[in-house]
Each structure stands twice: as structure tokens, then as C-alpha cells.
Design a protein around this motif. Structure first.
Motif, short mmCIF file in Angstrom:
data_model
loop_
_atom_site.label_atom_id
_atom_site.label_comp_id
_atom_site.label_asym_id
_atom_site.label_seq_id
_atom_site.Cartn_x
_atom_site.Cartn_y
_atom_site.Cartn_z
N PRO A 155 0.81 -1.22 0.00
CA PRO A 155 0.00 0.00 0.00
C PRO A 155 0.85 1.27 0.00
O PRO A 155 1.99 1.26 0.46
CB PRO A 155 -0.82 -0.13 1.28
N PHE A 156 0.27 2.36 -0.54
CA PHE A 156 0.92 3.67 -0.44
C PHE A 156 0.56 4.21 0.94
O PHE A 156 -0.60 4.53 1.17
CB PHE A 156 0.35 4.66 -1.47
N GLU A 157 1.53 4.35 1.83
CA GLU A 157 1.23 4.97 3.12
C GLU A 157 0.79 6.41 2.87
O GLU A 157 1.34 7.05 1.98
CB GLU A 157 2.48 4.95 4.02
N PRO A 158 -0.17 6.96 3.60
CA PRO A 158 -0.92 6.36 4.71
C PRO A 158 -2.21 5.66 4.25
O PRO A 158 -3.04 5.33 5.09
CB PRO A 158 -1.28 7.59 5.53
N PHE A 159 -2.38 5.44 2.94
CA PHE A 159 -3.61 4.80 2.48
C PHE A 159 -3.56 3.30 2.73
O PHE A 159 -2.48 2.73 2.93
CB PHE A 159 -3.82 5.07 0.99
N SER A 160 -4.72 2.65 2.67
CA SER A 160 -4.75 1.21 2.90
C SER A 160 -4.58 0.47 1.59
O SER A 160 -4.52 -0.75 1.57
CB SER A 160 -6.08 0.81 3.55
N GLU A 194 -7.69 -4.34 7.77
CA GLU A 194 -6.97 -3.49 8.71
C GLU A 194 -7.81 -2.26 9.04
O GLU A 194 -8.50 -1.72 8.19
CB GLU A 194 -5.64 -3.05 8.11
N ILE A 195 -7.72 -1.83 10.30
CA ILE A 195 -8.43 -0.62 10.72
C ILE A 195 -7.52 0.57 10.45
O ILE A 195 -6.36 0.57 10.85
CB ILE A 195 -8.75 -0.68 12.24
N GLN A 196 -8.06 1.57 9.75
CA GLN A 196 -7.25 2.74 9.46
C GLN A 196 -7.32 3.75 10.59
O GLN A 196 -8.37 3.95 11.18
CB GLN A 196 -7.76 3.39 8.19
N ILE A 197 -6.18 4.36 10.90
CA ILE A 197 -6.17 5.41 11.92
C ILE A 197 -6.61 6.71 11.25
O ILE A 197 -6.09 7.11 10.21
CB ILE A 197 -4.74 5.61 12.49
N ALA A 198 -7.61 7.37 11.86
CA ALA A 198 -8.13 8.60 11.28
C ALA A 198 -7.18 9.76 11.56
O ALA A 198 -6.47 9.78 12.57
CB ALA A 198 -9.51 8.90 11.84
N ILE A 199 -7.17 10.72 10.65
CA ILE A 199 -6.39 11.95 10.85
C ILE A 199 -7.27 12.92 11.61
O ILE A 199 -8.46 13.07 11.30
CB ILE A 199 -6.02 12.56 9.48
N ARG A 200 -6.72 13.59 12.61
CA ARG A 200 -7.50 14.59 13.36
C ARG A 200 -7.15 15.97 12.84
O ARG A 200 -5.99 16.26 12.58
CB ARG A 200 -7.17 14.51 14.84
N PHE A 201 -8.16 16.80 12.69
CA PHE A 201 -7.89 18.18 12.28
C PHE A 201 -9.02 19.08 12.77
O PHE A 201 -10.07 18.60 13.20
CB PHE A 201 -7.75 18.27 10.74
N GLY A 202 -8.77 20.43 12.67
CA GLY A 202 -9.78 21.41 13.04
C GLY A 202 -10.27 21.21 14.47
O GLY A 202 -9.52 20.73 15.32
N PRO A 203 -11.56 21.51 14.72
CA PRO A 203 -12.10 21.38 16.08
C PRO A 203 -12.49 19.94 16.40
O PRO A 203 -13.66 19.63 16.57
CB PRO A 203 -13.31 22.30 16.05
N GLY A 204 -11.49 19.04 16.43
CA GLY A 204 -11.77 17.66 16.81
C GLY A 204 -12.45 16.84 15.74
O GLY A 204 -13.23 15.95 16.04
N LEU A 205 -12.19 17.13 14.45
CA LEU A 205 -12.79 16.35 13.37
C LEU A 205 -11.86 15.22 12.97
O LEU A 205 -10.65 15.29 13.13
CB LEU A 205 -13.05 17.24 12.15
N ARG A 206 -12.46 14.12 12.46
CA ARG A 206 -11.67 12.96 12.04
C ARG A 206 -12.04 12.55 10.62
O ARG A 206 -13.20 12.59 10.23
CB ARG A 206 -11.96 11.76 12.97
#
Lengths: 309, 316
Positions: free
Chosen positions: A72-77, A146-158
Motif C-alpha cells: 500500500p501507499f502509506e498512509p492509504f490502505s 486493517e483498521i485505518q487510523i483517522a487523521i484529526r484536524f480542526g475542532p476535533g474532526l476525524r
């Protein structure tokens, strides 16, 4: 409830709405050019997803292919295998659409009963869906466990990297389709047939080629939608059938025949569903599309971007 | 032999109930040209109405009023007709495909209600103990089925007789005129919308009546009865039999239900039980191929549309 939760819900709705948009474009094009409500369109989404699953399975089963295509191309699955699978799925879904038209829908159109096409499509949808059940069973399938780790940004968005890819691919396809319809000879011919098939025909436009192009574009976008759903959620034989109502609602909401209307409609449906889950719970999610459809038919049946008939 | 005869009675009860639903669809599509893709929605509204009104009271469930079956069946017709009225108002003025999409939507929505509104519908467990008419008189299973067959025959016969009268009346003539050429009918002062709405509501009421009979016959109704497969089956029955012809609708119902039941029995006998899901899929594929073949090779169906004229007039 805080603002972040609402924004997150809208964001999730937009991601789902993007795949609805891709399917709704096909519905709206078929309706505008072939002039029937294609109840089999959802099956191109299902078959697209399962075609890609079959290719991914073949790649995973072969050491050579695995080595050639890499991981896979990190960070994609996903990596090259999914891109190859998607391209193969687009080809296969287009071929399926063209074959169905050649042996089935073309003859029903000739019968000159518009409704023969619609009930024929409804039957084709059930047959196509059950062929998938026959091949894969009714249990869900996944491209990757595989479970992907979400990116966090802004006011607590994923958002997960795969979801970002989904939105990006959808936007790219919509822009490409826009350029195709406005800048190429075939695109202009399609718009001509949409406006007036008889006039287009006497003007020397190859209507048969336009019909083929309509099927290929609709099936290809649906196949990509199927792959994106497999990537971000899961595959079940019923995904296409379950999406049918949102697809129709999006196409009618945007205005039949309007590409941008279908995109806008898809996003509105996605966000409405997502907000409705927050407000009334997930049980009635699928009924939201019906509610939106009912309201639009009541107050503005030509849709948001549609011209009055 | 007794077994075969008993099964035949059971089979005919169901086939005739579907025949009744098919008659409703025939009024809508065959005579008025209305495209209803939500047949199962109206059917299931009727079924739950009978379940709620006629069954004995149960804890944590709405209803259970123990009303007599005939009253419950009338209520089932009214309930399904009311749903049709509400759906018809925004859609019957528009292009025919919009009705198809909207009825598909109402059926999906009703299916969700069946699944999730547990106090009303029992959810996945469904509603049980729905009585049959005169259940205390006909206790023995064979006699009970025979009596129910007689009831169903009477209901279907009445519906068929009434529909034949209706389509031969001036009302039926206007309906077909609108189907063939709405502009011409409009120019003669006929309000197409009103006639369509009437045909849509009456047809849906018959679907509700079919659903009510089904609930009473089986004694149970659950969310599994609300699947879109039923809509598809009813359509195949109508197309195979020949739309625009009430006899065709009934013949189509019996023959397609026969094919469906036989293929189900055959696959259960031949395939191991592990393949049950796939056998169900094969059944749908088979019926789908029947539909495709009839649409392509014999679009008028087995019987075809009958030339309908007013009483006293003659067809040359």
C-alpha cells in the motif's frame, strides 16, 4: 451536543454523498438520454465492487503479481493492486452494461413501451443481485481488514486517508466528465440527444454510439462507486439495491438530466442521512431519501437545477 | 393422495391471494397505465392492519382488538388506500416514471417501519396469533384450509366481478382513454389526475385486502413479508398472464406461483441445506429469466389484453 459532533456528522455525510453522487450521475444520464428509470443501475455498483474484489483476490493469490505491484501507499490502505482492480472493474462493468443493452434493453426499447424497460430493469436488478449471492454468498466482504487510523484536524474532526482519497477521486471524475461533455464531439452529441433525440438523429449524430457512451459512462462511474464503498465500508450483494432509492432521490432532487444536479443531490442526500442518524437514530436512515424525494416532488418536481418541462 | 390434495388447497389459497393483489395491479397498470413498483408496501399495510385489529391483545404490542375478520379486512383496504392517496397526490401529475420511483420509495420506507417499529409491527419477530374467519368452527387443519379457500374464492370472485363491471363502465372507458392519449381525454373535459388517483387508490386497496387475507391465512406477519421480491413476483404474474386482462392476471398468478413453489421445493430436495441462501437466489434468477423471456418474446403475455367494450356493444 457540541459543534464538533455536528460538523463531523456533516463531514461523514459528504463522504457518503460523494459515492451517491457517482451513482446518481449514471441514473440521471440514463434517464435523460435513454429515457427510462434504470432500476438496474445500482447493480453496476455492486458488480463493480465485486469485480474489483475478484481482481484483488487474484493478485493476493499470486506471488509474482504481489511482488510486481507492491504494498500500500502509506498512509492509504491501498496500493497498485486496487488501482489495477479498479481499472479492470471499470472495463468489466462497461462490458456488462453494453452486453445487457445489446441482448436485452435495446429490444425492450424497440417495443416502444417505456415501461417495459423499467420493469425489465427491475427484473434485471434482482437477477444480477442474486447472481452475486450465488457466487459470493450473502455475507459481507472486505478489501482490507486493517483498521485505518483517522487523521484529526480542526475542532476535533476525524477523517481517514482513504476517505480523503474517495472525495478526491469523486471530484476528479466529476471534473473530467464536465470536460468530456463540454469539450469533446461525443459529449456535445450526448447533450444533443438529451435535448432532442429526433433532431440529433437528423443532424447526423450517431445515436447508437451516444447510447453506448451513456452506458459506459454510467457503468464506469458506478463501478468506481462500488470500489470506493468496498474500500471505505464493506461489500454486500445488496449495496447497489439499497443505494437505489438514494440514487433516484439525488437525481430527482438535482433535476433529471443535470450532472451537477446529481452531484449536488448526492451530497444533500448524504448529509441529510448523516444528520438524520444523529437526530432520530440509524433505523430509519434509508427512509430519509424517500422523505427528501417526496418533498421535492411536492414542491419542485423539476429539481433544484432542472429546467421546467 | 390426501397429502397432495391438502397441499393443493394450501397452494391455491396463496395463489389466489396473490391473484387478488395482481388484480389490483392490473387495474393500476393494465387499465390506467400507472406504474407501481411498491406493491409489497400496500400489501404489508393491509397485512399489519388485520394483525393489529383482529388478533387478541398481547403485552407490549399496540392493538390486539380482536375485531371480526371481515371488519379487519375492510380496514386493511382503507389503510392501503389511504397510503396510496397520500403517495398519489404529488406523483400522479408527473411523468409515469416518477410514480415508479415514489412507490419504490414508499415500499422501502414501510419495510423499515415493519422492521423497526416494534410495538406496532413486532419487528423481526412479527405479529402472531392472527385468527382466521370462523376459526372456532373449522378447527381441523384440512377443513380449515378448505373453508379458507372458499372464502378466498368468494373474495377474488367478487373483486373480479366488480372490476369487470368497472372497466366496462364509462369510468373504465375514460381510464383507458387517458392511458392511450391523455391530451385527447383532457380535451374532452376528463380530469386525468382524478381518474388516475381513483384507479391507484382502488388498486392499492385490493393489494391491502390481499395482504389482510394473507395475514389471516398464515396467522403471522413479519418484516420478512415486506421484501421487494414480492413486488417483483406480482409484476411477473401480471406480465406473464397478460396485463389489461383480469383473467390473465389470475392465470398469471396461479402459474407463476406454481413455478415459484415448484422450483423452491425442487431445489430444497436436490441441494443440501447448506446451500439454502444460494437456492433462494437461484429461484429469483429463474423467475427473472421468465420475465425477461416473456417481455422479449411475448410482451402481451399468455392471454393478452381483451377488447373491452360496454355492455350491449359488440366487437366485430
Amino acid at each position: 451536543m457540541t459543534l464538533a459532533i455536528w460538523l463531523q456528522s456533516i463531514l461523514d455525510g459528504l463522504v457518503i454523498g460523494a459515492t451517491v453522487s457517482l451513482g446518481a450521475i449514471g441514473i440521471t444520464l440514463t434517464y435523460a438520454i435513454l429515457r427510462f428509470a434504470n432500476f438496474a443501475h445500482g447493480e453496476f455498483i455492486t458488480w463493480g465492487g465485486y469485480f474489483a474484489l475478484a481482481v484483488l483476490g487474484a493478485v493476493a493469490g499470486s506471488q509474482d503479481l504481489k511482488a510486481l505491484l507492491g504494498g500500500p501507499f502509506e498512509p492509504f490502505s491501498f496500493g497498485w493492486p486496487l488501482i489495477v482492480a479498479t481499472l479492470a472493474s471499470i472495463l468489466a462493468a462497461s462490458a456488462l452494461a453494453l452486453i445487457l443493452d445489446a441482448i436485452y434493453f435495446r429490444r425492450l426499447r424497440r417495443a416502444k413501451i417505456a415501461i417495459a424497460s423499467v420493469i425489465g430493469a427491475f427484473g434485471a436488478a434482482l437477477v444480477l443481485r442474486n447472481l452475486v449471492v450465488l457466487g459470493y454468498g450473502a455475507d459481507p466482504e472486505y478489501f482490507s481488514r486493517e483498521i485505518q487510523i483517522a487523521i484529526r484536524f480542526g475542532p476535533g474532526l476525524r477523517i481517514t486517508p482513504d476517505q480523503i482519497a474517495l472525495v478526491f477521486v469523486t471530484a476528479l471524475l466529476v471534473v473530467s466528465l464536465h470536460l468530456f461533455l463540454t469539450r469533446t464531439q461525443m459529449g456535445r452529441a450526448m447533450r444533443g440527444v438529451r435535448e432532442n433525440p429526433d433532431l440529433a438523429s437528423v443532424s447526423g449524430i450517431d445515436v447508437a454510439a451516444v447510447i453506448r457512451a451513456t452506458w459506459v459512462i454510467g457503468a464506469s462511474l458506478a463501478a468506481v462507486a462500488g470500489v470506493l464503498i468496498g474500500l471505505t465500508i464493506q461489500l454486500r450483494p445488496s449495496i447497489g439495491f439499497d443505494l437505489l432509492l438514494p440514487l433516484f432521490a439525488a437525481a430527482v432532487l438535482g433535476g433529471i438530466g443535470s450532472i451537477y444536479g446529481a452531484v449536488l443531490g448526492g451530497l444533500v442526500i448524504g448529509v441529510s442521512e448523516s444528520l438524520a442518524v444523529m437526530l432520530i437514530g440509524p433505523e430509519y436512515r434509508a427512509a430519509i431519501s424517500f422523505g427528501v424525494l417526496f418533498l421535492i416532488l411536492l414542491v419542485r418536481p423539476q429539481g433544484i437545477l432542472g429546467a421546467r418541462a | 393422495m390426501i397429502d397432495v390434495a391438502a397441499y393443493l388447497v394450501f397452494f391455491l389459497c396463496l395463489a389466489l391471494i396473490y391473484g387478488l393483489v395482481c388484480l389490483g395491479l392490473n387495474l393500476q397498470w393494465g387499465f390506467a397505465g400507472l406504474f407501481n413498483v411498491g406493491v409489497v408496501g400496500f400489501f404489508i399495510v393491509g397485512a399489519y392492519t388485520v394483525a393489529i385489529l383482529a388478533s387478541p391483545a398481547a403485552a407490549d404490542r399496540v392493538g390486539g382488538f380482536g375485531l371480526p375478520i371481515p371488519l379487519a379486512l375492510l380496514a386493511a383496504m382503507a389503510a392501503a388506500g389511504l397510503v396510496a392517496f397520500v403517495v398519489g397526490i404529488p406523483t400522479l401529475r408527473l411523468r409515469e416514471d416518477y410514480l415508479a420511483i415514489a412507490t419504490f420509495g414508499i415500499a422501502v420506507t414501510i419495510q423499515l417501519v415493519a422492521l423497526n417499529w416494534e410495538t406496532l409491527t413486532g419487528g423481526t419477530h412479527g405479529r402472531v396469533s392472527i385468527p382466521r374467519p370462523l376459526a372456532s368452527v373449522f378447527v381441523d387443519r384440512v377443513n380449515a384450509n378448505l373453508f379458507f379457500l372458499a372464502v378466498t374464492l368468494a373474495v377474488v370472485g367478487t373483486a373480479d366481478w366488480a372490476l369487470e363491471r368497472m372497466v366496462r363502465s364509462p369510468w373504465g372507458r375514460v381510464l383507458r382513454a387517458i392511458r392511450e392519449d391523455e391530451t385527447a381525454a383532457g380535451a374532452l373535459g376528463k380530469n386525468a389526475f382524478a381518474y388516475r388517483l381513483q384507479a391507484f387508490v382502488i388498486g392499492s386497496a385490493l393489494m391491502g385486502l390481499g395482504g389482510g387475507l394473507y395475514a389471516s391465512f398464515i396467522g403471522y406477519v413479519g418484516a420478512d413479508d415486506a421484501l421487494p421480491t414480492l413486488t417483483f413476483q406480482i409484476w411477473v404474474m401480471l406480465i406473464v398472464g397478460g396485463s389489461g386482462n383480469n383473467k390473465g392476471a389470475l392465470i398469471g398468478a396461479v402459474s407463476v406461483w406454481g413455478l415459484w413453489s415448484f422450483s423452491g421445493w425442487f431445489m430444497a430436495a436436490v441441494l443440501p441445506s447448506a446451500f439454502a441462501v444460494r437456492a433462494g437466489a437461484l429461484q429469483v434468477i429463474l423467475i427473472g429469466l421468465v420475465l425477461a423471456t416473456v417481455l422479449l418474446l411475448r410482451p402481451k403475455g399468455l392471454v393478452g389484453e381483451e377488447a373491452v367494450v360496454s355492455r350491449g356493444a359488440r366487437v366485430e
